[in-house]
Enzyme design. Structure first.
Site, PDB file in Angstrom:
ATOM      1  N   GLN A 137       0.859  -1.207   0.000  1.00 19.94           N
ATOM      2  CA  GLN A 137       0.000   0.000   0.000  1.00 19.94           C
ATOM      3  C   GLN A 137       0.888   1.246   0.000  1.00 19.94           C
ATOM      4  OE1 GLN A 137      -2.153  -1.076   3.576  1.00 19.94           O
ATOM      5  NE2 GLN A 137      -0.199  -1.716   4.481  1.00 19.94           N
ATOM      6  N   ASP A 180       0.543 -12.656   6.640  1.00 18.16           N
ATOM      7  CA  ASP A 180      -0.834 -12.395   6.203  1.00 18.16           C
ATOM      8  C   ASP A 180      -1.763 -13.067   7.214  1.00 18.16           C
ATOM      9  OD1 ASP A 180      -2.573 -12.794   3.021  1.00 18.16           O
ATOM     10  OD2 ASP A 180      -3.335 -12.448   5.047  1.00 18.16           O
ATOM     11  N   ASP A 189      -8.054  -5.703  13.467  1.00 16.11           N
ATOM     12  CA  ASP A 189      -7.831  -4.262  13.359  1.00 16.11           C
ATOM     13  C   ASP A 189      -7.259  -3.988  11.966  1.00 16.11           C
ATOM     14  OD1 ASP A 189      -5.621  -1.890  15.109  1.00 16.11           O
ATOM     15  OD2 ASP A 189      -7.253  -1.612  13.646  1.00 16.11           O
TER      16      ASP A 189
HETATM   17  N1  SAM Z   1      -7.833   1.517  12.587  1.00 14.41           N
HETATM   18  C1  SAM Z   1      -7.591   1.378  11.150  1.00 14.41           C
HETATM   19  C2  SAM Z   1      -8.900   1.286  10.398  1.00 14.41           C
HETATM   20  O1  SAM Z   1      -9.947   1.125  11.053  1.00 14.41           O
HETATM   21  O2  SAM Z   1      -8.857   1.388   9.167  1.00 14.41           O
HETATM   22  C3  SAM Z   1      -6.713   0.185  10.915  1.00 14.41           C
HETATM   23  C4  SAM Z   1      -5.328   0.428  11.401  1.00 14.41           C
HETATM   24  S1  SAM Z   1      -4.095  -0.730  11.074  1.00 14.41           S
HETATM   25  C5  SAM Z   1      -2.845   0.333  10.525  1.00 14.41           C
HETATM   26  C6  SAM Z   1      -4.624  -1.618   9.640  1.00 14.41           C
HETATM   27  C7  SAM Z   1      -3.550  -2.615   9.249  1.00 14.41           C
HETATM   28  O3  SAM Z   1      -4.114  -3.802   8.666  1.00 14.41           O
HETATM   29  C8  SAM Z   1      -2.555  -2.101   8.195  1.00 14.41           C
HETATM   30  O4  SAM Z   1      -1.297  -1.911   8.805  1.00 14.41           O
HETATM   31  C9  SAM Z   1      -2.519  -3.192   7.118  1.00 14.41           C
HETATM   32  O5  SAM Z   1      -1.211  -3.429   6.612  1.00 14.41           O
HETATM   33  C10 SAM Z   1      -3.047  -4.381   7.915  1.00 14.41           C
HETATM   34  N2  SAM Z   1      -3.567  -5.490   7.098  1.00 14.41           N
HETATM   35  C11 SAM Z   1      -4.384  -5.421   6.013  1.00 14.41           C
HETATM   36  N3  SAM Z   1      -4.636  -6.655   5.529  1.00 14.41           N
HETATM   37  C12 SAM Z   1      -3.954  -7.549   6.335  1.00 14.41           C
HETATM   38  C13 SAM Z   1      -3.826  -8.968   6.360  1.00 14.41           C
HETATM   39  N4  SAM Z   1      -4.435  -9.740   5.434  1.00 14.41           N
HETATM   40  N5  SAM Z   1      -3.073  -9.530   7.335  1.00 14.41           N
HETATM   41  C14 SAM Z   1      -2.452  -8.751   8.270  1.00 14.41           C
HETATM   42  N6  SAM Z   1      -2.523  -7.387   8.300  1.00 14.41           N
HETATM   43  C15 SAM Z   1      -3.280  -6.803   7.334  1.00 14.41           C
END
Ligand code: SAM
Length: 274
Positions: free
Chosen positions: A29, A135, A153
């Site tokens: 991203q 992942d 999250d």
């Molecule tokens: N509070 C935020 C919201 O409500 O949008 C989310 C914050 S946190 C930074 C979201 C995280 O999810 C990101 O760092 C992203 O890289 C992670 N993420 C997305 N898809 C994922 C997956 N399949 N496995 C693990 N992490 C993932």
């Protein structure tokens, strides 16, 4: 200079910015950290506000404290996503928790938090923390009967997060939870994303015998009203039976219970048949 999140094609949320602290294209991203006048430092992913210095406490307390304080023994807690560390901080500081495991797909988010958000990334060095770069969709399939609470999250259902909102994923979470476990997912905004709320609520409902929705007011998220969907194998998430060791800035036992009292239009989203 202004930083704008286009929350819909016809709705923008803009903050006056004083400095761009980082922009990079990670494997997953676009990542940006911007200094804003109103909310302090702001983390954005693919142009969407993830967290800010000033209002992070609302979301991070509410995505964690409701389950932590309605489960009698939240010893093992898993967070999928949450690479900024805010949810992990709430989990590992809770007196009942023995270990908080964070599974974040993008290590550059963890790095940005370490570089710019010390009040969030402090959790990474906590003795109860375990950090895994993977992942979450892949990781959860390898877990069985292991966690008391699982917290999703994640970013909104785009890119690597799409499958985190699927009923098959929620079934894998069910298997990774102990026989009295709970799942919490951030399920977006009732005003902007009713379809995502319905998808998450129905998906969790297919896997769990008890599913509820609760709300919180997050100023920097689309419309400022945010939802969380909680699935439980047994305990009632509205019942407060624990309490954090610290004075939270948003969460209180009374607010925990009030958060489940939904406006009529939100009830309509999750139970249109009524
Ligand atoms: N509070 C935020 C919201 O409500 O949008 C989310 C914050 S946190 C930074 C979201 C995280 O999810 C990101 O760092 C992203 O890289 C992670 N993420 C997305 N898809 C994922 C997956 N399949 N496995 C693990 N992490 C993932």
């Amino acid at each position: 200079m202004w930083v704008t999140e286009y929350q819909t094609p016809s709705l923008g949320f803009s903050c006056k910015a004083t400095e761009t602290l980082r922009t990079e294209q990670t494997r997953f991203q676009h990542l940006a950290v911007v200094a804003t006048e109103q909310f302090g430092k702001m983390l954005l992913l693919d142009g969407m506000v993830m967290t800010t210095d000033q209002d992070e406490f609302v979301y991070h307390e509410m995505i964690t404290q409701v389950a932590l304080n309605s489960h009698p023994a939240p010893r093992q807690v898993l967070i999928i996503g949450g690479g900024d560390g805010g949810a992990l901080r709430e989990v590992v500081e809770h007196p009942e928790v023995e270990e908080g495991t964070l599974v974040e797909i993008d290590e550059r988010v963890i790095a940005a938090s370490k570089d710019f958000f010390p009040q969030l990334s402090c959790s990474f060095d906590h003795p109860k923390s375990r950090i895994i770069v993977d992942d979450g969709i892949h990781y959860i399939k390898q877990q069985s009967n292991r966690f008391d609470i699982v917290i999703i999250d994640s970013t909104e259902p785009v890119g690597p997060a799409v499958e985190l909102f699927s009923s098959s994923f929620y079934k894998n979470v069910y298997a990774a939870l102990k026989e009295d476990g709970m799942l919490v997912v951030q399920s977006e905004s009732p005003f902007i994303n009713p379809d995502v709320i319905k998808m998450a609520f129905d998906g969790v409902g297919q896997a769990f015998p008890l599913t509820k929705l609760y709300l919180a007011s997050v100023p920097t998220y689309p419309s400022g009203l945010w939802s969380f969907t909680i699935g439980s194998k047994g305990y009632d998430p509205e019942k407060v039976i624990n309490h954090p060791d610290k004075a939270c800035r948003y969460y209180t036992p009374e607010l925990h219970q009030a958060a489940f009292k939904l406006p009529a239009f939100v009830e309509q989203i999750i139970r249109p048949e009524k």
